[in-house]
Design a protein around this motif. Sequence first.
Motif, PDB file in Angstrom:
ATOM      1  N   UNK A  79      -7.038  47.574  64.742  1.00  0.00           N
ATOM      2  CA  UNK A  79      -7.884  48.940  65.133  1.00  0.00           C
ATOM      3  C   UNK A  79      -9.370  48.909  63.979  1.00  0.00           C
ATOM      4  N   UNK A  88       2.563  40.758  67.874  1.00  0.00           N
ATOM      5  CA  UNK A  88       3.191  41.804  69.671  1.00  0.00           C
ATOM      6  C   UNK A  88       3.292  40.732  69.976  1.00  0.00           C
ATOM      7  N   UNK A  92       6.968  39.949  71.544  1.00  0.00           N
ATOM      8  CA  UNK A  92       8.137  39.648  73.166  1.00  0.00           C
ATOM      9  C   UNK A  92       7.906  38.624  73.901  1.00  0.00           C
ATOM     10  N   UNK A  95      11.286  38.580  72.056  1.00  0.00           N
ATOM     11  CA  UNK A  95      12.973  39.209  72.644  1.00  0.00           C
ATOM     12  C   UNK A  95      12.932  38.840  74.237  1.00  0.00           C
ATOM     13  N   UNK A 259      12.080  50.609  76.651  1.00  0.00           N
ATOM     14  CA  UNK A 259      11.273  50.933  75.428  1.00  0.00           C
ATOM     15  C   UNK A 259      10.848  49.670  74.264  1.00  0.00           C
ATOM     16  N   UNK A 261       8.767  46.351  75.394  1.00  0.00           N
ATOM     17  CA  UNK A 261       8.441  45.021  76.945  1.00  0.00           C
ATOM     18  C   UNK A 261       9.210  43.676  76.432  1.00  0.00           C
TER      19      UNK A 261
ATOM     20  N   UNK B 191      -1.755  56.930  68.688  1.00  0.00           N
ATOM     21  CA  UNK B 191      -0.538  55.483  69.158  1.00  0.00           C
ATOM     22  C   UNK B 191      -0.151  56.718  67.915  1.00  0.00           C
ATOM     23  N   UNK B 330      -4.895  50.465  76.784  1.00  0.00           N
ATOM     24  CA  UNK B 330      -3.727  49.361  76.679  1.00  0.00           C
ATOM     25  C   UNK B 330      -3.427  49.177  75.798  1.00  0.00           C
ATOM     26  N   UNK B 331      -4.466  49.193  74.276  1.00  0.00           N
ATOM     27  CA  UNK B 331      -3.348  48.289  73.422  1.00  0.00           C
ATOM     28  C   UNK B 331      -2.662  49.656  72.711  1.00  0.00           C
ATOM     29  N   UNK B 332      -2.986  50.654  72.816  1.00  0.00           N
ATOM     30  CA  UNK B 332      -2.574  51.911  72.284  1.00  0.00           C
ATOM     31  C   UNK B 332      -0.462  51.581  72.761  1.00  0.00           C
ATOM     32  N   UNK B 333      -0.307  51.529  74.302  1.00  0.00           N
ATOM     33  CA  UNK B 333      -0.066  51.440  75.397  1.00  0.00           C
ATOM     34  C   UNK B 333       1.103  49.973  74.848  1.00  0.00           C
ATOM     35  N   UNK B 334       0.551  49.362  74.145  1.00  0.00           N
ATOM     36  CA  UNK B 334       1.382  47.305  74.489  1.00  0.00           C
ATOM     37  C   UNK B 334       1.730  47.889  72.864  1.00  0.00           C
ATOM     38  N   UNK B 335       1.517  48.806  72.187  1.00  0.00           N
ATOM     39  CA  UNK B 335       1.326  48.854  70.551  1.00  0.00           C
ATOM     40  C   UNK B 335       3.023  49.497  70.955  1.00  0.00           C
ATOM     41  N   UNK B 337       4.750  49.626  73.037  1.00  0.00           N
ATOM     42  CA  UNK B 337       6.261  49.128  72.602  1.00  0.00           C
ATOM     43  C   UNK B 337       6.445  47.545  72.853  1.00  0.00           C
ATOM     44  N   UNK B 338       5.335  46.953  71.903  1.00  0.00           N
ATOM     45  CA  UNK B 338       5.298  45.955  71.688  1.00  0.00           C
ATOM     46  C   UNK B 338       7.175  45.344  71.382  1.00  0.00           C
TER      47      UNK B 338
END
Lengths: 309, 338
Positions: A79, A88, A92, A95, A259, A261, B191, B330-335, B337-338
């Motif tokens: 970020x 991350x 995944x 998991x 919830x 991945x 996020x 995409x980054x927001x979504x992956x983080x 649900x990571x």
Amino acid sequence: MTMDTLHLPFATKRASGARFWRNLSFWGLLPSWLLMGFALILPIAIIAAVSVATRGAHGGFTWDFNLAGYSQILFNEGWTGELEFTPQYLMIIARTFLLAGATTLICLLFAVPVAYFISRQPPSQKAILVYLVTLPFWVSMILRVYAWMIILGKEGTLPRLLENLGFPPGMSFMFNDGATLTAMVYTYMPLMVLPVFASIEKLDGTLIEASHDLYGDRWVTLRRVILPLTAPGILAGAILVFVPSLGAVLEPTLMGGGKQMMMGSLIQLQFGGGRNWPFGAAIAMTLMAVVLIFLIFTALRSARKETAK
Amino acid sequence: MKKYLTATALAVCFASAAQAEGQLNLYAWSESISPTLIEKFSKANDVKVNVDGYTSNEDLLTKLQAGSSGYDIAIPSQHFLRVMIDEGLLENYGANKLKAYENIDARWRNQWWDESQEYSIPIAYGTAGFVVNTERYKGPTDSFKHFFEPGSELSGKIAMLSYPDEVIGAAQLYLGVPFCSEDQAEMKKVLDLLMAQKPAVAAYSSDNIASRLASGEVSAHFWWDGEELKARTGGSPFALAMTKEGLVGWLDSMVIPKGAPNSDNAIKFIEFMSEPENATEQMNFYAHSSPMKLVAEKVVYTKEKAPELYPEVPVAFSRTCSPAAQDLVNRVWTQLLQ
């Protein structure tokens, strides 16, 4: 005359006979080779190629060599705008392996007694029981998962039953790891029962008697006689359950509530909303490589055991 | 053994072999096209119509990008339509020269997603927001605050969709972040909002929404106006929240994928669906608003009966994001649900 001419091709030249059989096996195997080539090897080659291609702006890809798909598994822009190590995707992957391992273990715990029970029935009933084990395969997998949603969900079969037994109303067992695991175990159980059954059935009953004769109690008999002799079936079952479990998408999404991945849903996201096909292909290739290493390892180990005997 | 196998095989197999003059392969949102209209079209033109369904624009885009889908008609939303035109995935069928073009309600013609209106004829439009089960949730619904920062009443009773598209849009509306933002700090705020909401979310799923909401498994679900309306008129106690921050808008159009095998039939079908009589029938079936000229007295979902189709809060249509902005989504979504 007829005898002579008929015999000629086979009797006079042994070599041509061998060639005939070689040709026959070539043409006979050709359909399977074609099927393997087009339905298995070619698609994998395409995925491998896409994994080193360059992503298109809105999905798709161009044929420019690029390893970004693989490096993305470990390093991403953070970020703050700098490239940093991102655990991350490793999380995944871990998991997913945990879930597949748990599924395999639970399947095994249930499958061994079931297979043993079936193998000890009279032949006519055995056929029916084996048929019943395979019966769920006739129904679409998605329907079977939906059935579990009806059983475990709010106002579903199980909560209703518990309510009638005096438990508080309005319980739901959906959207957690337990629900995911339940559906996974249910889905893959037959794949474990059948190979285990096949090897238990071949088990010579007199060996069990011999074990008892030599003062082996039930536990020792199970551990020292039954399990070693059925190990190939158990291994085959474990592989058949573990490998497809790694790619499970339906159960974690529908039962677990999506919830967290799994590798399957991560790959799906890259080809869909993520619009990053090379990354999706790279994860798929990584998954396949890990599975292959695992399979080669187990194959080598069982081969070593064979030679040790 | 063999006996059982044969019997089961026979039981699960069935044959269908109706031969028609032509073919038409539709790829549409699941259960979106009126079966009555399909039958009528099929009979009138002696065309066998095959319908396949999808549940997200992403699925459709991926399928078309993979090539040779064999479909004659697809129905993308506006922000995906733009991508498909730009990527050269669609046939230019001269839509603006068809009779159907004349039947488009003037305010929906020649929009940014297809300025010259050569590639598409719209079929439905609507909004996305959150729907509540009014028997289970009695609290306020006038703001996305109650959905994204829920109180105890909705905690653990919320469900989102399984993909980011409209969900992120709604979060952006709530935070005042522009759609398709390329600003990292702004998207980090999105996020953070979704991460803070996550403990209260029961599921991220786009399947089976009606029954999940009706059974009380959840009390609030991200959803579309027409689906809510259909369930409500069917007797479910649902209401679409009219959030003051606005609703996320979409408009679906009929397009012809490049290399479609039966593009003649496709054009016939598009003309057919766009006749006011049929467009009205389609709206009455689908329960989403129609961007076409209608037969007013035959419209079932009028403003009185279906206020959710006539929102008074602002409607913001999803935009086509740049690759950089899409990566942030995409980054927001992956983080998340990571």
